[in-house]
Design a protein around this motif. Structure first.
Motif, PDB file in Angstrom:
ATOM      1  N   TYR A  27       0.728  -1.212   0.023  1.00  0.00           N
ATOM      2  CA  TYR A  27       0.117   0.048   0.030  1.00  0.00           C
ATOM      3  C   TYR A  27       0.778   1.281  -0.008  1.00  0.00           C
ATOM      4  O   TYR A  27       2.074   1.086   0.188  1.00  0.00           O
ATOM      5  CB  TYR A  27      -0.838  -0.079   1.300  1.00  0.00           C
ATOM      6  CG  TYR A  27      -0.249  -0.179   2.502  1.00  0.00           C
ATOM      7  CD1 TYR A  27      -0.202   1.167   3.198  1.00  0.00           C
ATOM      8  CD2 TYR A  27       0.204  -1.098   3.104  1.00  0.00           C
ATOM      9  CE1 TYR A  27       0.559   1.118   4.520  1.00  0.00           C
ATOM     10  CE2 TYR A  27       0.853  -1.300   4.260  1.00  0.00           C
ATOM     11  CZ  TYR A  27       0.861  -0.085   5.002  1.00  0.00           C
ATOM     12  OH  TYR A  27       1.647  -0.024   6.233  1.00  0.00           O
ATOM     13  N   VAL A  28       0.053   2.214  -0.345  1.00  0.00           N
ATOM     14  CA  VAL A  28       0.754   3.540  -0.323  1.00  0.00           C
ATOM     15  C   VAL A  28       0.594   4.420   0.934  1.00  0.00           C
ATOM     16  O   VAL A  28      -0.696   4.447   0.972  1.00  0.00           O
ATOM     17  CB  VAL A  28       0.438   4.328  -1.970  1.00  0.00           C
ATOM     18  CG1 VAL A  28       1.031   5.683  -2.067  1.00  0.00           C
ATOM     19  CG2 VAL A  28       0.850   3.349  -3.174  1.00  0.00           C
ATOM     20  N   LEU A  29       1.538   5.063   1.415  1.00  0.00           N
ATOM     21  CA  LEU A  29       1.195   6.086   2.576  1.00  0.00           C
ATOM     22  C   LEU A  29       1.334   7.615   1.892  1.00  0.00           C
ATOM     23  O   LEU A  29       2.097   7.760   1.331  1.00  0.00           O
ATOM     24  CB  LEU A  29       2.256   5.906   3.482  1.00  0.00           C
ATOM     25  CG  LEU A  29       2.364   4.725   4.333  1.00  0.00           C
ATOM     26  CD1 LEU A  29       3.341   4.579   5.368  1.00  0.00           C
ATOM     27  CD2 LEU A  29       1.056   4.410   5.419  1.00  0.00           C
ATOM     28  N   HIS A  30       0.262   8.290   2.179  1.00  0.00           N
ATOM     29  CA  HIS A  30      -0.280   9.523   1.717  1.00  0.00           C
ATOM     30  C   HIS A  30      -0.409  10.404   2.942  1.00  0.00           C
ATOM     31  O   HIS A  30      -1.000  10.072   3.763  1.00  0.00           O
ATOM     32  CB  HIS A  30      -1.374   9.480   0.708  1.00  0.00           C
ATOM     33  CG  HIS A  30      -1.633  10.643  -0.025  1.00  0.00           C
ATOM     34  ND1 HIS A  30      -1.908  11.812   0.384  1.00  0.00           N
ATOM     35  CD2 HIS A  30      -1.307  11.021  -1.474  1.00  0.00           C
ATOM     36  CE1 HIS A  30      -2.172  12.789  -0.369  1.00  0.00           C
ATOM     37  NE2 HIS A  30      -1.630  12.260  -1.520  1.00  0.00           N
ATOM     38  N   ILE A  48      -9.022   2.749  -1.007  1.00  0.00           N
ATOM     39  CA  ILE A  48      -8.979   1.758  -0.038  1.00  0.00           C
ATOM     40  C   ILE A  48      -8.223   0.449  -0.044  1.00  0.00           C
ATOM     41  O   ILE A  48      -7.648  -0.281   0.604  1.00  0.00           O
ATOM     42  CB  ILE A  48     -10.112   1.535   0.962  1.00  0.00           C
ATOM     43  CG1 ILE A  48     -11.259   0.970  -0.063  1.00  0.00           C
ATOM     44  CG2 ILE A  48     -10.729   3.081   1.390  1.00  0.00           C
ATOM     45  CD1 ILE A  48     -12.532   0.439   0.586  1.00  0.00           C
ATOM     46  N   GLY A  49      -8.117  -0.036  -1.176  1.00  0.00           N
ATOM     47  CA  GLY A  49      -7.491  -1.195  -1.817  1.00  0.00           C
ATOM     48  C   GLY A  49      -6.003  -1.014  -1.764  1.00  0.00           C
ATOM     49  O   GLY A  49      -5.216  -2.027  -1.506  1.00  0.00           O
ATOM     50  N   TYR A  50      -5.408   0.114  -1.962  1.00  0.00           N
ATOM     51  CA  TYR A  50      -3.891   0.307  -1.970  1.00  0.00           C
ATOM     52  C   TYR A  50      -3.391   1.558  -1.392  1.00  0.00           C
ATOM     53  O   TYR A  50      -2.156   1.795  -1.467  1.00  0.00           O
ATOM     54  CB  TYR A  50      -3.795  -0.054  -3.280  1.00  0.00           C
ATOM     55  CG  TYR A  50      -3.948   1.093  -4.272  1.00  0.00           C
ATOM     56  CD1 TYR A  50      -3.288   2.401  -4.461  1.00  0.00           C
ATOM     57  CD2 TYR A  50      -5.401   0.993  -5.083  1.00  0.00           C
ATOM     58  CE1 TYR A  50      -4.104   3.405  -5.346  1.00  0.00           C
ATOM     59  CE2 TYR A  50      -5.798   1.773  -6.312  1.00  0.00           C
ATOM     60  CZ  TYR A  50      -5.092   2.954  -6.064  1.00  0.00           C
ATOM     61  OH  TYR A  50      -5.415   3.873  -6.867  1.00  0.00           O
ATOM     62  N   SER A  51      -4.224   2.301  -0.893  1.00  0.00           N
ATOM     63  CA  SER A  51      -3.459   3.514  -0.056  1.00  0.00           C
ATOM     64  C   SER A  51      -4.385   4.001   1.149  1.00  0.00           C
ATOM     65  O   SER A  51      -5.532   3.724   1.262  1.00  0.00           O
ATOM     66  CB  SER A  51      -3.816   4.619  -1.384  1.00  0.00           C
ATOM     67  OG  SER A  51      -3.012   5.839  -0.595  1.00  0.00           O
ATOM     68  N   ASP A  52      -3.717   4.632   1.957  1.00  0.00           N
ATOM     69  CA  ASP A  52      -4.352   5.312   3.153  1.00  0.00           C
ATOM     70  C   ASP A  52      -4.652   6.811   2.985  1.00  0.00           C
ATOM     71  O   ASP A  52      -5.052   7.587   4.059  1.00  0.00           O
ATOM     72  CB  ASP A  52      -3.347   5.092   4.281  1.00  0.00           C
ATOM     73  CG  ASP A  52      -2.156   6.063   4.295  1.00  0.00           C
ATOM     74  OD1 ASP A  52      -2.005   6.798   3.378  1.00  0.00           O
ATOM     75  OD2 ASP A  52      -1.680   6.248   5.496  1.00  0.00           O
ATOM     76  N   GLU A  53      -4.671   7.257   1.614  1.00  0.00           N
ATOM     77  CA  GLU A  53      -5.205   8.712   1.561  1.00  0.00           C
ATOM     78  C   GLU A  53      -6.487   8.955   1.734  1.00  0.00           C
ATOM     79  O   GLU A  53      -7.411   8.312   1.519  1.00  0.00           O
ATOM     80  CB  GLU A  53      -4.801   8.836   0.065  1.00  0.00           C
ATOM     81  CG  GLU A  53      -4.882  10.489  -0.163  1.00  0.00           C
ATOM     82  CD  GLU A  53      -4.992  10.779  -1.944  1.00  0.00           C
ATOM     83  OE1 GLU A  53      -5.102  11.999  -1.920  1.00  0.00           O
ATOM     84  OE2 GLU A  53      -4.879   9.810  -2.648  1.00  0.00           O
ATOM     85  N   VAL A  54      -6.544  10.070   2.770  1.00  0.00           N
ATOM     86  CA  VAL A  54      -7.919  10.602   3.217  1.00  0.00           C
ATOM     87  C   VAL A  54      -7.921  12.192   2.447  1.00  0.00           C
ATOM     88  O   VAL A  54      -6.853  12.744   2.663  1.00  0.00           O
ATOM     89  CB  VAL A  54      -7.995  10.716   4.823  1.00  0.00           C
ATOM     90  CG1 VAL A  54      -9.148  11.548   5.060  1.00  0.00           C
ATOM     91  CG2 VAL A  54      -7.827   9.436   5.237  1.00  0.00           C
ATOM     92  N   ILE A  55      -9.190  12.284   1.878  1.00  0.00           N
ATOM     93  CA  ILE A  55      -9.412  13.715   1.225  1.00  0.00           C
ATOM     94  C   ILE A  55     -10.349  14.542   2.050  1.00  0.00           C
ATOM     95  O   ILE A  55     -11.319  13.727   2.203  1.00  0.00           O
ATOM     96  CB  ILE A  55      -9.549  13.541  -0.144  1.00  0.00           C
ATOM     97  CG1 ILE A  55      -8.488  13.140  -1.082  1.00  0.00           C
ATOM     98  CG2 ILE A  55      -9.862  14.973  -0.815  1.00  0.00           C
ATOM     99  CD1 ILE A  55      -8.909  12.941  -2.464  1.00  0.00           C
ATOM    100  N   HIS A  56     -10.136  15.476   2.533  1.00  0.00           N
ATOM    101  CA  HIS A  56     -11.178  16.172   3.187  1.00  0.00           C
ATOM    102  C   HIS A  56     -11.894  17.080   2.361  1.00  0.00           C
ATOM    103  O   HIS A  56     -11.345  17.733   1.605  1.00  0.00           O
ATOM    104  CB  HIS A  56     -10.557  16.995   4.338  1.00  0.00           C
ATOM    105  CG  HIS A  56      -9.708  16.324   5.217  1.00  0.00           C
ATOM    106  ND1 HIS A  56     -10.440  15.741   6.274  1.00  0.00           N
ATOM    107  CD2 HIS A  56      -8.447  15.754   5.519  1.00  0.00           C
ATOM    108  CE1 HIS A  56      -9.427  15.019   7.067  1.00  0.00           C
ATOM    109  NE2 HIS A  56      -8.263  15.191   6.776  1.00  0.00           N
TER     110      HIS A  56
END
Length: 195
Positions: A44-47, A119-127
């Protein structure tokens, strides 16, 4: 969706390996214990997180931008967005990105909520933020940033979605927010904020 009720679905961390460290993205490969006791790996990618702004213009249109996105090789129509700087509050980032990319400031802001992009490959959250009472000004683009600012009625934007011309995931999700806010089905808490 309670934590206790979902316990039988949760995977447990065992160990992690750094696969790649970029200028702001990190790729990791973790080994996890599955709910059935087996092991598996998760890449996974950490963002650092990001914001997107649904800018409501006084003429009834929404503020958009068009820019070339290298990974897909296309010029995309999107709501203004950008990544959080280290320690930056999402609202501050939203105000900064709106000004830098479009030149606009807003009298009022409303936080719609978080969106998990991939959600399958990154923890990115967009507000997701809404902005209104927009005033045009001078853009402050980065030296390596090239984009056009445009606007559409919500109907034109949704027609672009239906025709497959607007395919950016965050913009598609924001169209759902826009439709529900405009219909009155979903409410926002607007706050006057100094831009």
């Amino acid at each position: 969706m309670t934590e206790i009720a979902d316990r039988h679905l949760v995977e447990q961390y065992i160990r992690s390996e750094l696969v790649h460290q970029g200028s702001f993205l990190q790729v990791r490969k973790d080994v996890v214990r599955l709910p059935n006791g087996g092991e598996s790996s998760r890449e996974y990618v950490l963002h650092p997180g990001a914001v997107v702004v649904i800018g409501l213009l006084d003429n009834g249109k929404v503020l958009l931008e068009r820019q070339f996105r290298y990974p897909v090789g296309l010029v995309m129509t999107e709501f203004p967005a950008g990544k959080l700087d280290a320690g930056e509050a999402p609202l501050v980032c939203a105000q900064r990105e709106l000004l830098e990319e479009t030149g606009y400031t807003a009298r009022e802001w409303a936080y719609a909520g978080p969106m998990h992009l991939a959600i399958g490959y990154s923890d990115e959250v967009i507000h997701v933020f809404f902005a209104r009472g927009l005033a045009a000004g001078e853009r402050q683009l980065d030296a390596d940033e090239f984009l056009d600012v445009c606007s559409m009625t919500p109907e034109q934007l949704l027609a672009g979605v239906a025709a497959g011309q607007v395919t950016d995931a965050k913009t598609l999700s924001c169209c759902l927010w826009l439709q529900n806010v405009q219909s009155g089905a979903w409410r926002l808490e607007w706050q006057a904020v100094q831009s």
